[in-house]
Design an enzyme around this catalytic site. Sequence first.
Site, PDB file in Angstrom:
ATOM      1  N   SER A 195       0.839  -1.197  -0.018  1.00 10.73           N
ATOM      2  CA  SER A 195      -0.097  -0.180  -0.032  1.00 10.73           C
ATOM      3  C   SER A 195       0.732   1.238  -0.073  1.00 10.73           C
ATOM      4  CB  SER A 195      -1.063  -0.146   1.217  1.00 10.73           C
ATOM      5  OG  SER A 195      -2.023   0.963   0.933  1.00 10.73           O
ATOM      6  N   GLU A 227      -9.166  -5.265  -4.493  1.00  9.73           N
ATOM      7  CA  GLU A 227      -8.586  -4.222  -3.580  1.00  9.73           C
ATOM      8  C   GLU A 227      -9.686  -3.246  -2.830  1.00  9.73           C
ATOM      9  OE1 GLU A 227      -5.436  -3.752  -2.787  1.00  9.73           O
ATOM     10  OE2 GLU A 227      -4.470  -4.759  -4.454  1.00  9.73           O
ATOM     11  N   HIS A 258      -7.901  -5.358  -0.178  1.00  5.67           N
ATOM     12  CA  HIS A 258      -6.559  -4.661   0.446  1.00  5.67           C
ATOM     13  C   HIS A 258      -5.868  -5.367   1.342  1.00  5.67           C
ATOM     14  CE1 HIS A 258      -3.910  -1.358  -0.445  1.00  5.67           C
ATOM     15  NE2 HIS A 258      -4.112  -0.802   0.788  1.00  5.67           N
TER      16      HIS A 258
END
Length: 519
Positions: free
Chosen positions: A199, A322, A423
Amino acid sequence: MTLTGNNTDTVPVVQTSYGPVRGTIDGPVAVWKGIRFAAAPTGGRRFQAPVAPEPWTDIFEANRFGPVCPQSPMPGMPLGVDIQKHEDCLSLNVWSPGSLDKPKPVMVWIHGGAYFRGASSQPLYDGRSLAENGDVVVVTMNYRLGVLGFVDFSSLNTEEHRFDPNVALQDMIAALRWVRDNITAFGGDPDSVTLFGESAGGGAVTTLMTMPSARGLFHRAIAESSPATSVYNSERAAHVANTFLEILGGADDPVERLLTATSDELLTASDALFARIPSETPGTLAFGPIVDGELVPDYPVNAFWNGTAMRIPLLIGTNKDESSLFQIMKSPLMPVDPAVIRAMFDEIAAEHPDLELPDQARIESAYSGLATKSDAMGLTRDFGFRLPTLWIVEAHSQYAPTWLYRFDYATPMLKALKIGATHATELPYVFGNIAHGPKEITYKLGGLSTGRKVSARMQQRWLAFAKYAVPVGLDGEPQWDAYNRENRATLVIDKHDTVVRDLDGPLREAWGEQVIAFT
């Protein structure tokens, strides 16, 4: 005294370039926590580049994590036990197995959290499993977050006080320099360093690959779910800085106000800025790296296409679902409302008049006209994560070995919750910490046995990449070829791994073959 290997009767003391540190033993792994790599960025050093710490002579007991950068709590993201929050947060941690007879590859981790939250002390990032299973040295670091690390106040520079740009990225470089200068004493090889992150941490990895001051500090890179295009120009940086000062308020002299505000005051204003910026300019972050022309000379995607990024082996990829996490959290970071998504495209077109965006109607039709939230999440997922990743692999594979993956594995519980492979769900498998808390619900409907197998396969690939610059799998696993424009090979990580040619063909068709570089 240096690392003594598996002798659990001896607590390892290592002499670093700044002073001696004593660690602890965790099974077959020696651990040092909370080692300072830079002086406290407080007082007059607030918003300035990191500097070397004052040397010490007494042994530092490196048996607990150092303070983490001030941040608001986030449900489901524990920072660890008895973790303090303080601006004096620049420390790192080392896990090292075995003896010193042969230097081991080093893996340096940069945590995620939207450049706003997170810490190296999170239980998820415990490095023991990687160090033990892979016979590598693992390093994790803290860096400055939010306004303290990712807002550029250099437009306020005066003769009396200097505000440096990209101080958080400079924190990371300071930590990497510490690794270069000290990791040999911990059993690591400073000439075999893999930088990996997820990330915001993945975005930091792809940005650091384009920074001249980071050259030579790492030799391979892994970027998981990198928001590679969330890097902004100096004009926007000045706007964000002014918006923050407006929110902070309280003084006619902004320099004085920034230097004297308490951490709590800065944090309160940061929270407000975090929500405000993406509401005003959909699809953008309040905090992130800045193209300042020197430390970050160009937008990272441009640098990859121009061949000016480090020409080192790269492993990069994203997760299949995600955006579902952001939808559940009602996060402003990834819009799902069709009107907001269209406003995002309008904003991009206005900010980049020379940019040739694909036909918007054509794109929307590829996502069923944004008829449902699922369609909208698919578009924002691709726009925010998958497309930037594809742009990088298409570019970087021309200059250096590059491997592309997609993480698809989701447990029965995550599927039932309609979260899927969202995610950050790959992280427990990479670190081998797949059941890391008593309240962990991921495996309530089963899947733990399969999860352990997924973790073993992922660790094998990641560790092989760190050791040999090629992500070879376990015996019997498919050969994962490096990406090129002929094979466009992608490793799909699921219950069983597969290698798919041109997995993203429909995505490229929808968005057009032209690569969009944000210039």
